[in-house]
Scaffold this motif. Structure first.
Motif, PDB file in Angstrom:
ATOM      1  N   ARG A  42      26.114 -42.339 -37.907  1.00  0.00           N
ATOM      2  CA  ARG A  42      25.937 -42.910 -36.581  1.00  0.00           C
ATOM      3  C   ARG A  42      26.564 -44.297 -36.572  1.00  0.00           C
ATOM      4  O   ARG A  42      26.723 -44.933 -37.622  1.00  0.00           O
ATOM      5  N   GLY A  43      26.937 -44.737 -35.372  1.00  0.00           N
ATOM      6  CA  GLY A  43      27.618 -46.015 -35.293  1.00  0.00           C
ATOM      7  C   GLY A  43      27.526 -46.629 -33.918  1.00  0.00           C
ATOM      8  O   GLY A  43      27.167 -45.984 -32.927  1.00  0.00           O
ATOM      9  N   ASP A  44      27.867 -47.913 -33.871  1.00  0.00           N
ATOM     10  CA  ASP A  44      27.906 -48.675 -32.624  1.00  0.00           C
ATOM     11  C   ASP A  44      29.047 -49.681 -32.772  1.00  0.00           C
ATOM     12  O   ASP A  44      28.984 -50.579 -33.615  1.00  0.00           O
ATOM     13  N   ILE A  45      30.105 -49.521 -31.980  1.00  0.00           N
ATOM     14  CA  ILE A  45      31.297 -50.369 -32.092  1.00  0.00           C
ATOM     15  C   ILE A  45      31.632 -50.923 -30.712  1.00  0.00           C
ATOM     16  O   ILE A  45      31.694 -50.173 -29.731  1.00  0.00           O
ATOM     17  N   GLY A  72      30.327 -54.351 -34.854  1.00  0.00           N
ATOM     18  CA  GLY A  72      30.247 -52.931 -35.118  1.00  0.00           C
ATOM     19  C   GLY A  72      29.373 -52.646 -36.320  1.00  0.00           C
ATOM     20  O   GLY A  72      29.208 -53.495 -37.209  1.00  0.00           O
ATOM     21  N   ARG A  73      28.801 -51.458 -36.334  1.00  0.00           N
ATOM     22  CA  ARG A  73      28.002 -51.016 -37.476  1.00  0.00           C
ATOM     23  C   ARG A  73      28.117 -49.506 -37.621  1.00  0.00           C
ATOM     24  O   ARG A  73      27.976 -48.766 -36.650  1.00  0.00           O
ATOM     25  N   LEU A  74      28.417 -49.063 -38.833  1.00  0.00           N
ATOM     26  CA  LEU A  74      28.490 -47.646 -39.161  1.00  0.00           C
ATOM     27  C   LEU A  74      27.489 -47.353 -40.269  1.00  0.00           C
ATOM     28  O   LEU A  74      27.434 -48.076 -41.269  1.00  0.00           O
ATOM     29  N   SER A 124      25.909 -48.406 -45.337  1.00  0.00           N
ATOM     30  CA  SER A 124      26.076 -49.109 -44.061  1.00  0.00           C
ATOM     31  C   SER A 124      27.180 -50.140 -44.168  1.00  0.00           C
ATOM     32  O   SER A 124      27.280 -50.864 -45.167  1.00  0.00           O
ATOM     33  N   VAL A 125      28.009 -50.199 -43.128  1.00  0.00           N
ATOM     34  CA  VAL A 125      29.080 -51.193 -43.018  1.00  0.00           C
ATOM     35  C   VAL A 125      28.910 -51.904 -41.682  1.00  0.00           C
ATOM     36  O   VAL A 125      28.696 -51.256 -40.652  1.00  0.00           O
ATOM     37  N   SER A 130      29.905 -57.009 -43.995  1.00  0.00           N
ATOM     38  CA  SER A 130      28.902 -56.656 -45.001  1.00  0.00           C
ATOM     39  C   SER A 130      28.940 -55.171 -45.305  1.00  0.00           C
ATOM     40  O   SER A 130      29.326 -54.347 -44.466  1.00  0.00           O
ATOM     41  N   LEU A 131      28.512 -54.845 -46.514  1.00  0.00           N
ATOM     42  CA  LEU A 131      28.433 -53.470 -46.992  1.00  0.00           C
ATOM     43  C   LEU A 131      27.150 -53.326 -47.792  1.00  0.00           C
ATOM     44  O   LEU A 131      26.829 -54.181 -48.626  1.00  0.00           O
ATOM     45  N   SER A 132      26.395 -52.267 -47.535  1.00  0.00           N
ATOM     46  CA  SER A 132      25.155 -52.046 -48.284  1.00  0.00           C
ATOM     47  C   SER A 132      24.997 -50.574 -48.616  1.00  0.00           C
ATOM     48  O   SER A 132      25.501 -49.697 -47.902  1.00  0.00           O
ATOM     49  N   LEU A 133      24.272 -50.319 -49.706  1.00  0.00           N
ATOM     50  CA  LEU A 133      24.016 -48.950 -50.169  1.00  0.00           C
ATOM     51  C   LEU A 133      22.579 -48.863 -50.657  1.00  0.00           C
ATOM     52  O   LEU A 133      22.117 -49.710 -51.430  1.00  0.00           O
ATOM     53  N   ASP A 134      21.847 -47.855 -50.181  1.00  0.00           N
ATOM     54  CA  ASP A 134      20.487 -47.571 -50.633  1.00  0.00           C
ATOM     55  C   ASP A 134      20.457 -46.164 -51.198  1.00  0.00           C
ATOM     56  O   ASP A 134      20.958 -45.221 -50.572  1.00  0.00           O
TER      57      ASP A 134
END
Length: 434
Positions: free
Chosen positions: A287-290, A314-316, A327-328, A351-355
Motif C-alpha cells: 500500500r502507498g500514498d504519493i 510519499g510512503r510505500l 517501508s520507504v 527513510s527506509l525501515s524493515l520489521d
C-alpha cells in the motif's frame, strides 16, 4: 495569544486555503441518507497488515476496565549508553543515563463517539554528567463526535514540557544544559464520506516557547527568537476510483508568527502547499500514498528570499511475507530551525525501515535515514545519515525487553557551517505492561 491566532487565521485563510476548507466543511450539511456504510468503505487500506500492527493475543496487554473506559498503564526502565553525549566533533565524552518512563493511555469503549487521553513522564538521570539530567512530560487527549454515519468531528489538545536533544536537527550552541521548551497544541478536524467522495478539513494551532541557555563561561544563549505560534489549515478532497485506489487534491496553508527580538532577524512567514496525490493498495502485498505539487514560503523580513519550488511526500509499505514489513518514505518540506541567523530550512527527508517477526514474541527491526537541510538566510547545509537496529522481545503479556542501537553521522558545509559529529547510542530497557 488570542490576538496572534486571529492575525494568523486571517493571513492563512486569505492567502491559502479558504476555498478548500469551506468546501470540505460544507459537506457536513449533507443528508444522512447519502452517507456511505463502513462495510463498503472504498478508502479502507488495511488488507495488508504490518508486523507491528498485527494483534498478538498471547502477548498483548489486556488493559484495566474502569467503567466505560480501558486503561493501559506502562512502565519502561532503561539504561542508555552514549559515546558522544555532547555531540562534539572531537574529544568525545561517553556517558550512561538511567531513564524511567511511566505512561498511561485511556480510551472509551462506547459504541459511538470516543474519548481518549494519555500522560507520560520521562526521568533521565545521567551517571557521569549531572547537567544532562532532565525531567520531561507530555499530557493530552482527544474526543471524536460521530455526527452521522460517515461523518465525524475530532478535537485534540496536547501539552508538553521537554528538552532539546544535543543531536536535534538544526541545533547550534553547545549550552551547559540541554535547551528546555514548553509547548501546547490544539487540533480540530472533520471528515465526511459520501459515496466515493471523502472531504477532510483540519485546523491546528501550535505554540512553542524556548528557555534561554548559557555557555560554560556564563554567557547567555538567546532563544527568544525561536518562540512561535503556528497556525495550519488544510483541506483535502479524495475520490475513490476503485475499492483499492483513490486520487486526491490537498491544499494547506500555514502562518508562523515568531517573537521579535532586537538584533535578530524576524523569522515570521506564511506558506502554501498544493499537492495532487494517489493512495492505493495492491491486495495484501503493498500500500502507498504519493503526492507531488508546489510549495511556497514567504518571509516577512525582506532579507530572506522566498522558498518557491517542488513539494511532495510519499510512503510505500511492502509486505513480502506475512512476517516481514518494509517501508520507504520521502518528504520535501519547510522546517523550523534553531540555527542562529536562519529563518528556516528546506528539508529533504528519506527513510527506509524493515520489521521482521522472527518469533511470535520477538520482532527485529532495521532502519536507515538521510536528512538534508538547506538553510534560508545562512550559507549552511546539513546532511545527516543515521542507521539503527532494534529488538522487541515479549516474555508474556506484562513483561518485555527491548534493545536499540542507533548511529548518527552529521556533516555541515557552507560559509557558516553547523556542528559536525558522530554519535553511537545503545538503549536497553525492561518494559512492564498491565
Amino acid at each position: 495569544m488570542a490576538a496572534v491566532s486571529e492575525r494568523l487565521t486571517r493571513r492563512v485563510m486569505r492567502r491559502a486555503v479558504r476555498p478548500a476548507v469551506a468546501a470540505s466543511l460544507s459537506l457536513f450539511a449533507a443528508d444522512q441518507a447519502a452517507a456511505q456504510t463502513a462495510v463498503a468503505d472504498p478508502f479502507f487500506r488495511q488488507r495488508g497488515q504490518a508486523v507491528r500492527d498485527r494483534p498478538q493475543p498471547a502477548y498483548d496487554a489486556l488493559g484495566l476496565r474502569v467503567g466505560g473506559f480501558t486503561l493501559w498503564p506502562r512502565l519502561q526502565s532503561a539504561a542508555v549508553f552514549d559515546d558522544n553525549v555532547f555531540a562534539a566533533p572531537t574529544d568525545h565524552r561517553a556517558a550512561t543515563t538511567l531513564r524511567l518512563t511511566p505512561d498511561v493511555t485511556a480510551r472509551s469503549d462506547w459504541g459511538r463517539h470516543q474519548v481518549q487521553g494519555y500522560a507520560r513522564l520521562d526521568l533521565d538521570r545521567n551517571l557521569n554528567v549531572s547537567n544532562e539530567n532532565t525531567t520531561d512530560w507530555r499530557l493530552g487527549g482527544a474526543g471524536r463526535l460521530d455526527v452521522t454515519q460517515g461523518a465525524h468531528l475530532t478535537l485534540g489538545l496536547d501539552l508538553q514540557h521537554g528538552h532539546e536533544a544535543r543531536t536535534a536537527v538544526g541545533t547550534d550552541p553547545l549550552t551547559v544544559r540541554p535547551v528546555a521548551f514548553g509547548g501546547v497544541s490544539a487540533r480540530l478536524s472533520g471528515q465526511r464520506t459520501r459515496g466515493r467522495l471523502r472531504l477532510d478539513a483540519i485546523a491546528e494551532v501550535q505554540r512553542r516557547d524556548y528557555r534561554d541557555g548559557a555557555y560554560a563561561a556564563g554567557a547567555l544563549v538567546e532563544q527568544d527568537d525561536r518562540d512561535r505560534t503556528t497556525l495550519t489549515l488544510t483541506g483535502r478532497a479524495a475520490y475513490a476510483l476503485t475499492p483499492a485506489t483513490a486520487v486526491y487534491l490537498q491544499v494547506a496553508g500555514d502562518g508562523r508568527d515568531y517573537r521579535r527580538v532586537p538584533g535578530r532577524p524576524d523569522r515570521t512567514s506564511t506558506g502554501r502547499e498544493t499537492l495532487a496525490g494517489v493512495d492505493f493498495e495492491l491486495g495484501g502485498l503493498m500500500r502507498g500514498d504519493i503526492a507531488l505539487g508546489h510549495r511556497r514560503q514567504t518571509f516577512d523580513d525582506p532579507r530572506f528570499g522566498d522558498l518557491d519550488g517542488f513539494g511532495g511526500r510519499g510512503r510505500l509499505t511492502w509486505f513480502p511475507t506475512a512476517l516481514t514489513t518494509v517501508s520507504v518514505a520521502a518528504e520535501r518540506a519547510v522546517a523550523d530551525t534553531g540555527a542562529v541567523g536562519a529563518a528556516g530550512a528546506r528539508r529533504t527527508d528519506l527513510s527506509l525501515s524493515l520489521d521482521h517477526e522472527l518469533l511470535r514474541n520477538l520482532i527485529l527491526s532495521a532502519r536507515a535515514a538521510h536528512v538534508d537541510d538547506a538553510y534560508v538566510g545562512r550559507d549552511r547545509t546539513d546532511r545527516r545519515f543515521s542507521v539503527g537496529l532494534a529488538a522487541d522481545y515479549r516474555l508474556n503479556r506484562r513483561q518485555g525487553l527491548t534493545a536499540d542501537l542507533n548511529w548518527i553521522d552529521q556533516a555541515s558545509n557552507g560559509a557558516a557551517p553547523g556542528p559536525r559529529y558522530r554519535a553511537l547510542r545503545l538503549t536497553v530497557a525492561a518494559v512492564s505492561r498491565f
